[in-house]
Design a protein around this motif. Structure first.
Motif, mmCIF file in Angstrom:
data_model
loop_
_atom_site.group_PDB
_atom_site.id
_atom_site.type_symbol
_atom_site.label_atom_id
_atom_site.label_comp_id
_atom_site.label_asym_id
_atom_site.label_seq_id
_atom_site.Cartn_x
_atom_site.Cartn_y
_atom_site.Cartn_z
ATOM 1 N N GLY A 607 33.745 30.907 25.291
ATOM 2 C CA GLY A 607 33.740 32.095 26.142
ATOM 3 C C GLY A 607 34.822 33.076 25.730
ATOM 4 O O GLY A 607 34.582 34.286 25.632
ATOM 5 N N TRP A 612 33.359 36.333 26.753
ATOM 6 C CA TRP A 612 32.402 36.110 27.834
ATOM 7 C C TRP A 612 33.123 35.397 28.965
ATOM 8 O O TRP A 612 33.120 34.171 29.028
ATOM 9 C CB TRP A 612 31.255 35.208 27.374
ATOM 10 N N LEU A 613 33.703 36.146 29.867
ATOM 11 C CA LEU A 613 34.446 35.487 30.939
ATOM 12 C C LEU A 613 33.524 34.678 31.840
ATOM 13 O O LEU A 613 33.933 33.683 32.426
ATOM 14 C CB LEU A 613 35.228 36.515 31.752
ATOM 15 N N TRP A 614 32.247 35.104 31.921
ATOM 16 C CA TRP A 614 31.317 34.342 32.762
ATOM 17 C C TRP A 614 31.178 32.911 32.264
ATOM 18 O O TRP A 614 30.771 32.026 32.993
ATOM 19 C CB TRP A 614 29.954 35.031 32.838
ATOM 20 N N MET A 615 31.528 32.670 31.006
ATOM 21 C CA MET A 615 31.477 31.302 30.500
ATOM 22 C C MET A 615 32.857 30.656 30.527
ATOM 23 O O MET A 615 33.002 29.487 30.883
ATOM 24 C CB MET A 615 30.952 31.313 29.071
ATOM 25 N N PRO A 618 34.178 29.637 34.458
ATOM 26 C CA PRO A 618 33.633 28.366 34.970
ATOM 27 C C PRO A 618 34.060 27.179 34.111
ATOM 28 O O PRO A 618 34.308 26.089 34.635
ATOM 29 C CB PRO A 618 32.116 28.566 34.885
#
Ligand code: HEM
Ligand SMILES: [Cu+2]
Lengths: 657, 198
Positions: A607, A612-615, A618
């Motif tokens: 991420g 890709w902070l969405w990865m 989490p």
């Protein structure tokens, strides 16, 4: 919609090179093959229970060794590609950019994802057995270290087909590794691949220090401990002091790239030279971290196959400790040309030369151990004897390099390339090979074919000399490292041709080794004795392969080379095989947390590489959740019953009354 | 044959002792981590690239307050250990809670300071000095954050299981960690702040 998918894919996947398409296809095919075989034979559950969640040091060691052999293959292919490009002047095989990526991934993979895990594999398989211990001090942490290494290595290797490989050299010197000059994700793959596996290495270091200092069999004092365990201790002490520096250095580079920091940039007051200092404050100790265990291996093998006690045990121990301390005081010899001034250079030149002294002590100790010994040349000993002249040449060229004024001539030339390959291949890698041949029966329970092993030995050594001796000369003739093409007018053709031939021979030698393993599996010759070499230390006192609890009864150690002494006493009738009383054995339970947590780390890394902070977020929450889950779990161990121990020992051919 | 090991029935070394020992080694690695960060800070301290330097930015009153708070929290974590050794579970949990509260106040002040600096235009990408400053002080802050989360988890385990050898070791270790962060802060306070403004 379709257009944007296409555009994304063309940036996400590496495109345009037939070599890489070929690799893509073979990766996908082998994935499909693995998945279908596992599904067809219904092996998923077995894989999960026996391997992926194991906390058994021996299995973890085997997984390390397997992974490192795969990485040796990948790094070896990189090497052959480079040698193919250099085989003659004006070759058109690889472009300059591609060449840069290949030497970068080659260096990183060979040191961090091949040498390190091979070393950790041997630590894991052998150290607890040599210490007469049931396992390492922290089996769970051990599994976590392995899986962190594994996910870091996978992350790094992914850059080959996704996003693009790093190309700033194996130590990623700024300013070229900074965002301004290297905007692609390759450099971030480098940072996170190494960072994640580096945390694993640090934990292994702590784990083995505690194991060696605190979990030894009764009576096994430090000064009776086998030399390999000593070398592991000194290597781990260096790990514990050096790896935090690497962690910080990579983090700082990441802050520069990700948050717009100015540690090493050319603008904003940054200082690229500081990076070079920092990375070598880790980097130089790192080379000793990997070579010390090889020294330990030679010491074990020399004693066993000379049928003599190791000469100068104490001086060996001190030499190793001195080396691991001195290795922190020499880092600037990697950049004498930086212009730190005569006094600084002089200091580092002298400390570098000083290291040659304890190293020389060790070489002489091996020679004196052989002196008047009854030497036999089985493959492990063959490797050991072959390594001595190799390492002497490597050490002497090292001393040449350490002469600061002369280094202005050698620096960044092929002379340097030849030097460090001499110490790393002919010292570290051959040393680990020697260890693998030596402990193979203990690890896997069967013997390797000696004849094929000899072939591999000679091919590796001949290939090595052919490949690297010309490189010393090429360096003196002015050929610089990291050079992807050269003209006919230089006069470098013949030597480069020879060098490439040597590399191909080493490639063949690797295949011979794989063949050796396949052949020996087919013509299975089980090691029923547990002690095929008539060796001296505790790991040989138990069946091969070692039962999962290692020692049915805790050994009582009274002397150095205890197993050898015990055999002598039994032979002379002074000691009868004692009647023993078995007790239930306390064992750690398997756990899925290490592999799951490392997968989350993989997501964090991936991420952040692609922003890709969405990865990443989490992923990070997953990491924390795993830690909490582990902290709340109090149900971590169990007992094996006496009946089960008896049954297992009987299966291994040992009757316990 | 007599059992030579009759003394200790289980040959397993004491796990809690091993873990405490390992934690000391871990702390050593953390010392090196911070030492490296301090070294980079000292190298880059003057590299303000024409931007604001320590003297222009640091407001010492807030720093004195947060230093006092963190030192006090070290003291209260010590009180927690005393309560634990007396076997007083409630007092142990309470002192840990007070420590958490003080740690959180420290963090609050730190975040406040950072936001104030950013609002004045002194961000992490302004100059090498500020990059090094935010990284060093922020890493300490991150450690404090982790320490707080960890302490909460330990309190929950004490609530559930009481004072056992395992929870006892956990409290000992977290309080060791907490004192360590305190010592690091004293260096931050001296090297970054006091020497920065003088
Ligand atoms: C007697 C022992 C040794 C001495 C005196 C020595 C000395 C040196 C010096 C002075 C350099 C820098 C040359 C230059 O950049 O111009 C160097 C490079 C290097 N050495 Fe050694 N060395 C020794 C042993 C080792 C060992 C045991 C290893 C690894 C197992 C090793 C690995 C390396 C590597 C990887 C480099 C090159 C790194 C690079 O610039 O990319 N050396 N050595
Ligand atoms: Cu070096």
């Amino acid at each position: 919609m379709w257009e944007s998918v296409k555009e994304f894919a063309s940036e996400f996947f590496v495109t345009g090179d037939p070599l890489i398409y070929g690799a893509d296809v073979s990766i996908v095919l082998s994935m499909i093959a693995i998945v279908s075989v596992l599904t067809y034979f219904k092996k998923w559950g077995w894989l999960w229970r026996e391997w992926l969640t194991t906390v058994d040091h021996k299995k973890i060691g085997i997984m390390y060794i397997l992974a490192s052999v795969l990485m040796l293959f990948r790094g070896g292919v990189d090497a052959l590609l480079m040698r193919a490009q250099l085989v003659m002047p004006e070759m058109q095989f690889l472009s300059g950019d591609h060449y840069n990526q290949i030497f970068t991934t080659h260096g990183v993979i060979m040191i961090l994802f091949m040498a390190m895990p091979l070393m950790f594999g041997l630590f894991n398989v052998i150290v607890p057995l040599q210490l007469g211990a049931r396992d390492v001090a922290f089996p769970f942490l051990n599994a976590l270290s392995f899986w962190l290494f594994f996910s870091g290595a996978m992350l790094f290797n992914l850059s080959f087909v996704i996003g693009g490989s790093p190309d700033a050299g194996w130590l990623a010197y700024p300013p070229y590794s900074e965002l301004a000059f290297n905007p692609g994700p390759g450099q971030d793959f480098y940072i996170w691949g190494i960072q994640i596996s580096g945390i694993g290495s640090l934990m292994t270091g702590i784990n083995f220090i505690v194991t060696i200092l605190k979990v030894r069999a009764p009576g096994l004092t430090l000064m009776k401990m086998p030399m390999f365990s000593w070398s592991v201790l000194s290597s781990c002490i260096a790990i514990v002091f050096a790896f935090p520096i690497l962690t910080v250095t990579l983090a700082l580079l990441f802050i520069d790239r990700y948050l717009g920091g100015h540690f090493f940039t050319l603008d904003g007051g940054g200082n690229p030279m500081m990076y070079i200092n920092l990375i070598w404050m880790w980097g130089h100790p790192e080379v000793y971290i990997i070579v010390l265990p090889a020294f330990g291996i030679f010491s074990e093998i020399v004693a066993t196959f000379s049928r003599k006690k190791l000469f100068g045990y104490k001086s060996m121990v001190f030499a190793m400790i001195i080396i691991s301390v001195l290795s922190f005081l020499v880092w600037a010899h990697h950049f004498f040309t930086m212009g730190s001034g005569a006094d600084v250079n002089a200091f580092f030149a002298v400390t570098t030369m000083l290291i040659a002294i304890p190293t020389g002590v060790k070489v002489f100790n091996w020679l004196f151990t052989m002196f008047r010994g009854k030497i036999t040349f089985e493959t492990p000993m063959l490797w050991t004897v072959g390594i001595i002249p190799n390492f002497v040449i490597g050490g002497m060229t090292g001393v040449l390099l350490s002469v600061a004024p002369a280094d202005f001539q050698y620096h960044n030339s092929y002379f340097l390339v030849a030097h460090f390959h001499q110490v790393i291949i002919a010292g570290v890698v051959f040393g680990f090979f020697a260890g693998l041949y030596y402990w193979w029966p203990k690890i896997f329970g069967f013997m390797l074919n000696e004849r094929i092993g000899r072939w591999a030995f000679w091919l590796w050594n001949i290939g090595f000399y052919l490949c690297f001796m010309p490189q010393y000369a090429l360096g003196l003739m002015g050929m610089t490292r990291r050079l992807y093409t050269y003209g006919w007018d230089k006069g470098w053709f013949e030597m480069n041709l020879v060098s490439t031939i040597g590399a191909v021979i080493m490639g063949a030698a690797f295949l011979v080794q794989i063949w050796d393993i396949a052949h020996s599996i087919k013509h299975m010759k089980k090691d029923t004795t547990g002690d095929p070499w008539n060796a001296r230390t505790l790991e040989w006192s138990i069946p091969s392969p070692a039962p999962f609890y290692n020692f049915a009864v805790m050994p009582q150690v009274t002397s150095q080379d205890d197993w050898h002494e015990r055999k002598l006493r039994i032979e002379q009738g002074l000691e009868k095989p004692a009647k023993v009383e078995l007790e239930p054995i306390h064992m750690p339970k398997n756990s899925g947390i290490p592999i799951v947590m490392s997968m989350f780390w993989f997501f964090v890394g991936f991420g952040l590489i692609f922003d890709w902070l969405w990865m990443a977020v989490p992923g990070f929450i997953g990491v924390l959740a795993c830690m909490v889950a582990h902290s709340f779990n109090y149900d971590t161990d169990y007992y094996i019953t006496v009946e089960e121990i008896k049954r297992t020992e009987a299966e291994a051919g040992r009757v316990i009354t | 044959m007599a059992n030579v090991n009759a003394g200790h029935h289980d040959h397993h070394p004491d796990q809690e002792e091993l873990r405490t020992f390992a934690f000391w080694i871990y702390l050593m690695t953390d010392v090196i981590l911070f030492a490296t960060l301090f070294a980079t800070y000292i190298v880059l301290q003057g590299s303000t690239d024409g931007g604001p330097g320590p003297k222009d930015l640091f407001q010492m009153n807030g720093i004195y307050a947060s230093t006092f708070i963190l030192l006090t929290s070290s003291f209260t974590s010590g009180l927690a250990i005393l309560a634990m050794n007396k076997g007083n579970r409630l007092a142990l949990m309470n002192w840990l809670a007070v420590t958490i509260f003080l740690g959180a106040s420290f963090l609050f002040l730190e975040i406040n300071e950072f936001m104030h600096l950013v609002s004045e235009g002194a961000t992490i990408s302004t100059s090498a000095f500020l990059t090094a400053f935010y990284t060093l002080v922020g890493t300490h802050g991150l450690h404090v954050t982790l320490g707080i989360g960890w302490m909460i988890i330990v309190i929950m385990q004490i609530a559930k299981r009481g004072i056992t050898p395992v929870t006892k070791r956990k409290v000992n270790i977290i309080s060791l960690f907490w004192h360590f962060l305190d010592i690091v802060w004293i260096f931050v306070f001296t090297i970054v702040y006091v020497m920065g403004v003088n």
